[in-house]
Scaffold this active site. Structure first.
Site, PDB file in Angstrom:
ATOM      1  N   CYS A  80       0.787  -1.233   0.000  1.00 47.30           N
ATOM      2  CA  CYS A  80       0.000   0.000   0.000  1.00 47.30           C
ATOM      3  C   CYS A  80       0.824   1.291   0.000  1.00 47.30           C
ATOM      4  CB  CYS A  80      -1.051   0.008   1.097  1.00 47.30           C
ATOM      5  SG  CYS A  80      -0.644  -0.898   2.573  1.00 47.30           S
ATOM      6  N   ARG A 128       7.548 -10.783   5.593  1.00 46.36           N
ATOM      7  CA  ARG A 128       7.241 -10.525   7.003  1.00 46.36           C
ATOM      8  C   ARG A 128       7.964 -11.550   7.842  1.00 46.36           C
ATOM      9  NH1 ARG A 128       0.722  -9.502   6.233  1.00 46.36           N
ATOM     10  NH2 ARG A 128       0.980  -7.795   4.771  1.00 46.36           N
ATOM     11  N   GLN A 154       0.924 -11.254  -2.563  1.00 47.55           N
ATOM     12  CA  GLN A 154      -0.480 -10.887  -2.398  1.00 47.55           C
ATOM     13  C   GLN A 154      -1.070 -10.534  -3.759  1.00 47.55           C
ATOM     14  OE1 GLN A 154       0.157  -7.521   0.269  1.00 47.55           O
ATOM     15  NE2 GLN A 154      -0.780  -8.686   1.923  1.00 47.55           N
ATOM     16  N   ASP A 159      -2.816  -8.159  -4.560  1.00 45.92           N
ATOM     17  CA  ASP A 159      -3.198  -6.924  -3.885  1.00 45.92           C
ATOM     18  C   ASP A 159      -3.798  -5.910  -4.848  1.00 45.92           C
ATOM     19  OD1 ASP A 159      -3.394  -5.457  -1.624  1.00 45.92           O
ATOM     20  OD2 ASP A 159      -1.251  -5.090  -1.368  1.00 45.92           O
ATOM     21  N   HIS A 171      -5.414  -1.606  -4.485  1.00 49.17           N
ATOM     22  CA  HIS A 171      -5.879  -0.507  -3.648  1.00 49.17           C
ATOM     23  C   HIS A 171      -6.802   0.358  -4.462  1.00 49.17           C
ATOM     24  CE1 HIS A 171      -2.315  -1.978  -1.568  1.00 49.17           C
ATOM     25  NE2 HIS A 171      -3.073  -1.775  -0.512  1.00 49.17           N
ATOM     26  N   LYS A 187     -12.071  -4.646   8.753  1.00 50.68           N
ATOM     27  CA  LYS A 187     -11.990  -5.456   7.542  1.00 50.68           C
ATOM     28  C   LYS A 187     -13.070  -6.528   7.489  1.00 50.68           C
ATOM     29  CE  LYS A 187      -8.310  -8.199   9.647  1.00 50.68           C
ATOM     30  NZ  LYS A 187      -7.168  -9.044   9.384  1.00 50.68           N
ATOM     31  N   HIS A 197      -8.252  -1.573   0.716  1.00 53.14           N
ATOM     32  CA  HIS A 197      -7.257  -2.621   0.421  1.00 53.14           C
ATOM     33  C   HIS A 197      -8.064  -3.884   0.170  1.00 53.14           C
ATOM     34  CE1 HIS A 197      -4.059  -0.515   3.000  1.00 53.14           C
ATOM     35  NE2 HIS A 197      -5.180   0.082   3.358  1.00 53.14           N
TER      36      HIS A 197
END
Length: 646
Positions: free
Chosen positions: A337, A366, A384, A386, A388, A472, A518
RNA sequence: GCCAGCAUAGCUCAGUUGGCCAGAGCAGCUGAUUUGUAAUCAGCCGGUCGGGGGUUCGAAUCCCUCUGCUGGCUCCA
C-alpha cells in the site's frame, strides 16, 4: 402440572419439578439413555435439573452439537480427575470443550508430562467413567469458593474466582474431583465410552505470553467405541490431503534450509498452477476496471515511517537494509500500500477519475515467528493479489460490493462453498492499539456492516480483530484438518490517505481526502494454493491442473505418433506431456492415475491408423476413441465452462 | 519466541537391552522385453544415520548443544 412444549410443537403435561430426564423416560427408556443435556427455553442445562414452570424443552443427545459439547466438557472434568489421582500435586487452569473434543490446561510443576503418559491416563479415565459418577452442582459463596481452592493451593482457580461475582459461583463435583464450573454436565460419567488423548502443548495462562506456560492436554471422547475409530480414520484421510504431502508428491513446491525458513520455492508445475490462477484473476480484474501497477520489493524506511508500519512492526521484522550512504536505510516491503499511495500521489487527481484501482501481484516479506511457519499457509515471503482502490467516501459501498462480487466469483469457480465471512472491528477496551480518528473508524465500520446487511451475507463479527489502520471483512476457509485460514480480505482505510496526504479535487474545486480500500481475493497466492490443494485433494479442476493430458504410447514403436499428438494438442492450447518410458501400458496408466492427471491418451496401432487417441479419464476409466481435434475441443470447452462461471 | 515430540539413501520406512563392513521398497541408472487401460524382469548406483561435542573398549542407539521439521500457545500489517 406444567406444560412442556417439545421441538415438534407437541405439548406434554408433566408434574412440576420433573427433570428433562424424567420427561425423556416418559417418551421412551431407550431415548432417555441417550440424553446428555437439555435445552430449556433456549438455554442448555443439566438434564437432571427440575423444571418448575411451563417451558420449551429440547432433549440433547450426541446428534446435537450442544449435546456433544456437554459430553466433552464433562470429559474435561473426568480427565482432570484422572490426572489428579495419578499426579496429586497438579494445579488446574481452565478446561473447556472445543470444536473437536476438549482440553485442560494444567500446571504439572516439576513433572515433564509427555504423550508417553497418555495410555495410563486414558486407562484411568475409562475406569472412572465406568463408575458412572454423578455430576453434582453446588452453589457456593465467593468466600467459600476462595477458601476451598486456597486450601487446595490452586492459584489459577483463585484468580478465576476473584473475577466472579458473589452469588453466581457454582462448583461441580464428580467422584473425587471438584471444579469451579458453570456447567452444564452430562448426568453421569457412564456416557463416556471411548477416549483418546490427542496431544500435549504449551499454553500461556490466560493466553498471555508474559505469564506462566501451562501444559495443555487435548483429548476427545465418544459415547461409542466405533465413533472413535471412525474419527481416527477421518483424521488419517485428512492427512493424505495435507498440502505439504501433496505438494511434494505432485512436485508443486519445496523448501530449502539453504534458502531459509518460510521461503517457498515453486517448482515448474506449481508455478504453472499459480500463473493460471493469476491470469484468471487478471482477466476478472481487467473487466472490473483495475489497472496493473508494478513496484519494487524494497522501499526507503521513511516510507514505512509515514505509513506507520515501521513503528508498529519494525522491531519484529527483517532488519532494514543499509547502503554505502551513511544513514540511508531500506525496508523489505511488508505491504504494497505505501508504494501504491506514492503512485497515486505522482499526479493530481480529479473526482472525475475516481475510483482509481491499482492492482499488483506484490511479493511481501514478514518476519513471522519461527514456530508459526506452516507449509505454504504461513510463510515469510509471499505474493499478495493486492489492489488498492482510491475513491470518494460516497463510492465506498459500490466499490466494496464490487470487490465482494469478485471474491464470490472466484470462490464459486473453485467450488469453495464452506466460507466463513468475518467482519473484524476494533476492540473497544484497547483503542490505543489503533491509529486514526474515532470518527473515521466509525464511518468505516458502518460502511462494512451496512454492505453485509444489504447483501444478506452470513457474517460473524469479531471485536479486536481489525487491522491497526481499519476494519476489515475476511473470507475464511478451512483446511483438510479443519484449521481455519483467512484467504480473501477487504479493508476500509481512512488512515493511510491521511498519513500520505492524498487528495483529489472535488466538483466544488476544493481538495478532498480520498478513502482507500485494500483488497485481496486470494489473500496470498501461497496460502490460497495450499488451501486449494487440500480442498480438491490434489485433483485440480481441468483449467488449473498443470498437466491436462498425458499421452501414453503402447510401445516405443508409437513414440513418433505420440509426439505428433503432443504437437497438435500444444498448438490447440492443451497442456499435455508424453510418458515414453519403456514400460507396459498398465504401469503408465497407474503412474498417471497417481499423479492425478485428468486425461490419459493411449495410442497404439489402431489410433495411429485413424489419427485418433483412446481417452481414459482419471478415476473413471476408458471413455473410448476420438480424433485429436475432437479431444482438444472437448478439453477447451470444459475449461471455458469452468472459467466462465458468473 | 514458548511447550512437547521427531530427524537413518531423492521418497516412505526397518534397525532388538549400545556389539560383525547400516537394511528394505519406491525413485534413478544399465540391460533384457515391445508391451492395449492401476506395478515386466535382472543387475547397478546411492547413506560422515541432521551438524557439533561428550560418555564408552565400542554409539544410528545413552547425555549435552545447535539446526530443521511436526502439533499446540502467543503473533499475524
Amino acid at each position: 402440572m406444567i406444560n412442556i412444549t417439545l421441538p415438534d410443537g407437541s405439548v406434554k403435561q408433566v408434574t412440576k419439578g420433573n427433570t428433562a430426564l424424567d420427561i425423556a423416560r416418559q417418551i421412551s427408556e431407550g431415548f432417555a439413555r441417550n440424553v446428555l443435556a437439555a435445552k430449556v427455553n433456549g438455554k442448555v442445562v443439566n438434564a437432571t435439573q427440575p423444571i418448575e414452570q411451563d417451558a420449551e424443552l429440547q432433549l440433547l443427545t450426541w446428534n446435537d452439537q450442544e449435546g456433544k459439547a456437554t459430553l466433552w466438557h464433562s470429559s474435561a472434568h473426568l480427565m482432570a480427575e484422572a490426572i489428579e489421582l495419578l499426579y496429586p500435586s497438579v494445579k488446574f487452569g481452565i478446561g473447556p470443550n472445543i470444536e473437536n473434543g476438549f482440553y485442560y490446561d494444567i500446571d504439572f510443576g516439576d513433572y515433564d508430562i509427555s504423550e508417553k503418559d497418555f495410555p495410563k491416563i486414558e486407562k484411568k479415565i475409562l475406569e472412572l467413567a465406568r463408575e458412572k459418577q454423578q455430576f453434582v452442582r453446588k452453589e457456593v459463596s465467593k468466600a467459600d469458593a476462595l477458601a476451598y481452592f486456597k486450601q487446595k493451593g490452586d492459584e489459577y482457580k483463585l484468580e478465576l474466582i476473584e473475577d466472579l461475582e458473589d452469588g453466581e459461583i457454582t462448583f461441580y463435583e464428580s467422584g473425587h474431583f471438584t471444579d469451579l464450573c458453570r456447567g452444564p454436565h452430562i448426568p453421569n460419567t457412564g456416557f463416556i465410552k471411548a477416549v483418546k488423548l490427542m496431544k500435549v502443548a504449551g499454553a500461556y495462562w490466560r493466553g498471555d505470553e508474559s505469564r506462566k506456560q501451562l501444559t495443555r492436554i487435548y483429548g476427545i471422547t465418544f459415547p461409542k467405541n466405533k465413533e472413535l475409530t471412525e474419527y481416527l480414520e477421518l483424521l488419517e484421510e485428512a492427512k493424505k490431503r495435507d498440502h505439504r504431502v501433496l505438494g511434494k508428491e505432485l512436485e508443486l513446491f519445496t523448501f530449502s534450509q539453504n534458502v531459509g525458513l518460510g521461503l517457498p520455492l515453486w517448482l515448474p508445475k506449481g508455478a504453472q498452477l499459480r500463473e493460471l490462477l493469476e491470469q484468471y484473476l487478471k482477466k476478472v480484474q481487467k473487466a472490473a476496471g483495475y489497472q496493473p501497477v508494478i513496484t519494487p520489493h524494497i522501499g526507503n524506511v521513511n516510507l514505512y515511517k509515514t505509513s506507520g508500519h515501521y513503528q508498529k512492526y519494525g522491531e519484529e521484522s527483517f532488519k532494514t537494509i543499509k547502503t554505502p550512504v551513511e544513514g540511508e536505510e531500506f525496508f523489505l516491503k511488508p505491504m504494497n500500500c505505501p508504494h501504491h499511495c506514492e503512485i497515486y500521489k505522482s499526479s493530481p487527481h480529479s473526482y472525475k477519475e475516481l475510483p482509481i484501482r491499482y492492482a499488483e501481484f506484490g511479493t511481501v516479506y514478514r518476519y513471522e515467528q519461527s514456530g508459526e511457519l506452516h507449509g505454504l499457509t504461513r510463510v515469510r515471503g509471499f505474493t499478495q493479489d493486492d489492489a488498492h482502490i482510491f475513491c470518494t467516501p460516497d463510492q465506498i459501498k459500490t466499490e466494496f460490493n464490487s470487490v465482494i462480487d469478485i471474491i464470490e466469483k472466484i470462490f464459486t469457480a473453485l467450488d469453495f462453498n464452506d466460507v466463513i465471512i468475518q467482519i473484524s472491528l476494533r476492540d473497544a477496551d484497547h483503542l490505543e492499539k489503533y491509529i486514526g480518528s474515532d470518527e473515521n473508524w466509525e464511518k468505516a465500520e458502518k460502511a462494512i456492516t451496512e454492505v453485509a446487511k444489504e447483501r444478506h451475507l452470513n457474517t460473524i463479527t469479531k471485536y479486536g480483530e481489525a487491522a491497526f489502520y481499519g476494519p476489515k471483512m475476511d473470507f475464511i476457509v478451512r483446511d483438510a484438518i479443519g484449521r481455519k485460514w483467512q484467504l480473501g480480505t477487504i479493508q476500509v482505510d481512512y488512515n493511510l490517505p491521511e498519513r500520505f496526504d492524498l487528495a483529489y479535487v472535488g466538483a466544488d474545486n476544493e481538495k478532498h481526502r480520498p478513502v482507500m480500500i485494500h483488497r485481496a481475493p486470494f489473500g496470498s497466492m501461497e496460502r490460497f494454493v495450499a488451501v486449494l490443494i487440500e480442498h480438491c485433494a490434489g485433483n485440480f479442476p481441468l483449467w488449473l491442473t498443470p498437466t491436462q493430458a498425458i499421452i501414453l504410447p503402447i510401445s516405443e514403436k508409437y513414440t513418433a505418433y505420440a509426439k505428433k499428438v503432443l504437437n497438435l494438442l500444444t498448438n490447440l492450447d492443451v497442456r499435455a506431456e508424453i510418458d515414453d518410458r519403456n514400460e507396459k501400458t498398465g504401469r503408465k496408466i497407474r503412474d498417471a492415475e497417481m499423479k492425478k492427471i485428468p486425461y490419459m491418451l493411449i495410442v497404439g496401432e489402431k489410433e495411429e491408423d485413424s489419427e485418433a487417441v483412446s481417452v481414459r479419464k482419471h478415476k473413471e476409466g476408458d471413455t473410448g476413441v476420438m480424433s485429436i481435434e475432437a479431444f482438444a475441443e472437448k478439453v477447451n470447452n470444459e475449461v471455458n465452462d469452468l472459467m466462465n462461471i458468473n
